[in-house]
Design an enzyme around this catalytic site. Structure first.
Site, PDB file in Angstrom:
ATOM      1  N   ARG A   1      39.646  43.187  28.395  1.00 54.83           N
ATOM      2  CA  ARG A   1      40.830  42.833  27.573  1.00 54.83           C
ATOM      3  C   ARG A   1      40.288  42.457  26.319  1.00 54.83           C
ATOM      4  O   ARG A   1      40.920  42.925  25.338  1.00 54.83           O
ATOM      5  CB  ARG A   1      41.551  41.773  28.153  1.00 54.83           C
ATOM      6  CG  ARG A   1      42.191  42.520  29.704  1.00 54.83           C
ATOM      7  CD  ARG A   1      43.068  41.290  30.412  1.00 54.83           C
ATOM      8  NE  ARG A   1      43.815  41.950  31.515  1.00 54.83           N
ATOM      9  CZ  ARG A   1      44.235  41.378  32.333  1.00 54.83           C
ATOM     10  NH1 ARG A   1      44.513  39.962  32.459  1.00 54.83           N
ATOM     11  NH2 ARG A   1      44.859  42.004  33.548  1.00 54.83           N
TER      12      ARG A   1
ATOM     13  N   GLY B   1      53.162  27.982  42.485  1.00 59.05           N
ATOM     14  CA  GLY B   1      52.711  29.539  42.107  1.00 59.05           C
ATOM     15  C   GLY B   1      51.928  29.883  43.201  1.00 59.05           C
ATOM     16  O   GLY B   1      51.851  29.399  44.321  1.00 59.05           O
TER      17      GLY B   1
ATOM     18  N   ALA C   1      48.619  29.521  43.222  1.00 61.62           N
ATOM     19  CA  ALA C   1      47.707  28.261  43.502  1.00 61.62           C
ATOM     20  C   ALA C   1      48.377  27.071  44.189  1.00 61.62           C
ATOM     21  O   ALA C   1      47.840  26.703  45.286  1.00 61.62           O
ATOM     22  CB  ALA C   1      46.990  27.663  42.158  1.00 61.62           C
TER      23      ALA C   1
ATOM     24  N   GLY D   1      53.548  22.234  40.930  1.00 64.40           N
ATOM     25  CA  GLY D   1      53.596  23.821  40.686  1.00 64.40           C
ATOM     26  C   GLY D   1      53.375  24.463  42.001  1.00 64.40           C
ATOM     27  O   GLY D   1      52.600  24.082  42.816  1.00 64.40           O
TER      28      GLY D   1
ATOM     29  N   SER E   1      51.003  46.672  32.771  1.00 63.48           N
ATOM     30  CA  SER E   1      50.022  46.251  33.659  1.00 63.48           C
ATOM     31  C   SER E   1      48.682  47.187  33.029  1.00 63.48           C
ATOM     32  O   SER E   1      48.701  47.874  32.551  1.00 63.48           O
ATOM     33  CB  SER E   1      50.022  46.481  34.985  1.00 63.48           C
ATOM     34  OG  SER E   1      49.036  46.515  35.711  1.00 63.48           O
TER      35      SER E   1
ATOM     36  N   HIS F   1      45.918  39.904  25.428  1.00 60.98           N
ATOM     37  CA  HIS F   1      46.108  41.302  26.536  1.00 60.98           C
ATOM     38  C   HIS F   1      46.529  42.537  26.044  1.00 60.98           C
ATOM     39  O   HIS F   1      47.329  42.421  24.806  1.00 60.98           O
ATOM     40  CB  HIS F   1      47.047  41.069  27.560  1.00 60.98           C
ATOM     41  CG  HIS F   1      47.068  41.924  28.659  1.00 60.98           C
ATOM     42  ND1 HIS F   1      47.078  43.253  28.805  1.00 60.98           N
ATOM     43  CD2 HIS F   1      46.899  41.794  30.202  1.00 60.98           C
ATOM     44  CE1 HIS F   1      46.916  43.877  29.761  1.00 60.98           C
ATOM     45  NE2 HIS F   1      46.977  42.849  30.706  1.00 60.98           N
TER      46      HIS F   1
END
Length: 670
Positions: free
Chosen positions: A337, A42, A44, A40, A284, A266
């Site tokens: 949220r 991304g 991180a 991965g 957003s 969300h």
């Protein structure tokens, strides 16, 4: 097995410093002899790969996309949190720590969250040094805005493209190491299993997604940074390729899976428009700084809007219900949220939704246009401006802050949000649950680490906005490079890990057998057919609110879908070529197991907390009526599941959460 989180002793503010002072280190000359696999790329994984390579380790990085720039981190819009107190509004490391633990409804590990707050400021300095173009105020200093669940402005941002800019920063750091030969990059490769030797993670089996070739890769440690499992719902804000396969495969090899039912819905997404959709689009959360959320106060107005007989701009101010401002006066539109999502669902369920399906509420910028417009008129010395001039001036400010988001909305909905309020509705977004890790970010398998959204560690039952990018970069740049060195210090004499061993043979055979099954199965139904069926059960019965009856039904329904999948799935094409349906088949097979464990986890957690809302556990009277009711006596623990074959047979291990620095109390944003 007792779960040992390996939390250092001593006061919380000294834990990380003392830990770093006492760990074992690897000599720079020895780092050249140690290999690390990072799956991965991304925020991180990319930041971890770049930092580990910079330190001198040999890194192999794997991405199923054609470039690390395509990682789903790129889709993050609103910003990244850090406790720098640039606004002078009272922020501090402790306040960021407190807000994050409270926002997660007291279901996260204190020590990890404090460390996250502590290193947050370093992230901003690192990214500015990389050239990330954060927004700046009129004096040239870095600007901040506020996000849900906090009373300060601590979110650094780059318009509505923060994830993209941060990812390009990590990608540039990776490219430097690729050019130096310290990172070997494997684009278009998917990890299909982990290989353990003598109980330690020593490599992976990966498939080259272009040629179909199955490859063996060895290392002294393996790091999983593959994001969340939101696509278990089929419809989510995640990229369609986002999947849980790497995390689920390591779970099946001994890594405990923690809190799968803690999933974020969300509140600010573009509403679903029909059954043909394959994904949802996020607007957003930063928009809630300036947008006000409302529905019609009168049911007849809501019905007229649903039927297309009335426009929102025709409803006078006194006939609008700004329900978040009404219910949560202290935080208003910037509640967390989970709270905002449930409030929207409650209004829509009561019949006040504002689109044809009745599943939408308005996000309205009219008062922001006016507020900014009046300010701009004063700044520019415009005397007695007309209402039109004020609105125009205000719209320019909103465009400078959120222009790309407004543009995206107009392209999808074909309505101009500068002229008519945006429509939004909750959707599956982020997963707080994930692989269980200790303070070192190591899983229950030795030498196997998990970072970013793929682990469970920092967000409890609900993630505050702008904290995902913070956790991903904290883990990759500032935490894992220390903690992994302590483990690898025992490997300086090990030498290269060979791949021609019985352990690699066995795992490769398992992977190939599964691929052969999919290619040779003479089913009649597509992979998507099963994925959509799973998603419907998940949304209807394991979605925004849950109850014991539905969760029990969901477990048996998901099992039935899984059994049908293995009998009747059809995968066209061959294994030795690029085959997107084959990729999807493996991922959906894993979702069909994860979904059942998810429902089981939600069933045993007989309380409401954060994103997990049990209808049986809500406040029945007083000012908190209808709000989530936690049960700290029985459920102040992390549920860590051990794989035992069928998801229904998974064994529960509990990590009891201790709160020594924050008082446990019912959350209130009123």
């Amino acid at each position: 097995m007792a779960l040992d989180a390996k939390i250092p002793k001593g006061p919380i503010k000294d834990k990380w410093t003392d830990y770093k002072n006492n760990i074992n280190l690897v000599n720079p000359a020895n780092k050249r002899n140690i290999d690390i696999i990072v799956v991965g790329t991304g925020l991180a994984g990319g930041s971890a790969a770049a930092t580990l390579a910079e330190l001198g380790y040999n890194v192999k990085a794997f991405a199923y996309q054609d470039s690390p720039r395509r990682a789903h981190s790129i889709a993050a819009q609103g910003g990244i949190n850090a406790a720098k107190n640039y606004q002078g509004d009272g922020d501090s490391n402790y306040r960021l720590f407190y807000d994050t633990v409270k926002g997660g409804d007291y279901r996260s590990r204190e020590a990890n969250v404090y460390r996250l707050a502590e290193v947050s400021g370093n992230i901003i300095d690192q990214c500015v040094a990389q050239g990330v173009p954060f927004a700046r105020d009129y004096g040239g200093l870095l600007d901040n805005r506020s996000f849900g669940g906090v009373l300060v402005s601590r979110t650094f941002y780059a318009k509505g493209q923060t994830g993209q800019q941060l990812l390009l920063g990590a990608y540039s750091a990776m490219n430097r190491q690729i050019a130096r030969g310290k990172i070997e990059m494997f684009n278009r490769h998917e990890m299909l299993d982990v290989v353990k030797i003598d109980g330690k993670a020593r490599g992976i089996i990966a498939r080259n997604l272009i040629t179909g070739e199955i490859e063996r890769h060895s290392a002294h440690a393996v790091v999983i940074a593959t994001g969340g499992y939101g696509n278990v719902y089929f419809l989510s804000t995640n990229a369609m390729g986002s999947n849980a396969t790497a995390a689920w495969k390591i779970h099946k090899k001994g890594a405990y899976f923690a809190n799968p039912c803690f999933t974020q819905i969300h509140p600010t997404c573009i509403p679903r428009s029909g059954d043909y959709q394959s994904k949802l689009t996020l607007m957003s959360e930063s928009l809630r700084n300036d947008g006000r959320i409302w529905v019609p106060a009168k049911i007849e107005d809501a019905k007229a809007i649903q039927q297309g007989k009335l426009k929102p701009t025709q409803i006078p101010e006194e006939d609008r219900d700004y329900y978040l401002e009404r219910r949560y006066p202290a935080f208003g539109n910037l509640v967390p949220r989970d709270v905002a999502s449930r409030a929207a669902k409650e209004r829509c369920d009561a019949g006040y939704g504002v689109n044809a399906t009745g599943e939408a509420v308005y996000l309205d910028f009219a008062s922001a246009f006016e507020r900014y417009g009046k300010e701009q008129a004063k700044i520019h010395g415009i005397k007695n401006p007309s209402k039109e001039e004020i609105i125009k001036l205000g719209q320019k400010i909103i465009e400078s802050k959120y222009g790309n988001l407004f543009q995206m909305y107009e392209k999808i909905i074909a309505e101009n949000p500068y002229e008519t309020p945006m429509m939004i509705y909750p959707a599956t977004h982020y997963t707080m649950g994930g692989i269980w890790v200790d303070y070192n970010l190591m899983t229950t398998v030795e030498g196997l680490y998990c970072i970013g959204e793929a682990n469970f560690s920092d967000h409890g039952a609900n993630r505050l906005g702008a904290s995902a990018l913070m956790q991903g970069l904290a883990d990759g740049y500032f935490v894992l490079p220390y903690t992994i060195g302590d483990y690898l210090s025992q490997d300086i004499r090990t030498g290269k890990i060979p791949t021609n061993t019985p352990e690699f043979d066995e795992v490769e055979k398992e992977v190939k057998d599964r691929i052969d099954f999919f290619i040779n199965n003479k089913g009649t139904k597509s992979v998507d057919y099963f994925h959509k069926k799973l998603g419907k059960v998940m949304w209807d019965k394991v979605g925004m609110s849950r109850n014991a009856k539905d969760l029990t039904a969901a477990m048996s329904e998901i099992k039935a879908i899984r059994e049908e999948f293995w009998k009747d799935v059809k995968v066209p094409g061959t294994a030795n070529e690029m085959n997107v349906e084959l990729e999807k088949a493996g991922r959906v097979a894993d979702f069909l197991e994860l979904g059942e464990l998810f429902a089981k986890d939600a069933l045993i957690r007989e309380e409401s907390c954060g994103g997990h809302f049990r209808e049986e556990s809500a406040e029945t009277d007083g000012p908190q009526k209808g709000e989530a009711k936690r049960n700290d006596k029985d459920f102040a623990f992390v549920s860590a599941w051990e794989y035992k074959g069928e998801p229904a047979d998974a064994v529960l291990h509990k990590e009891q959460l201790e709160f020594k620095d924050i008082e446990l109390k019912q959350r209130s944003y009123k």
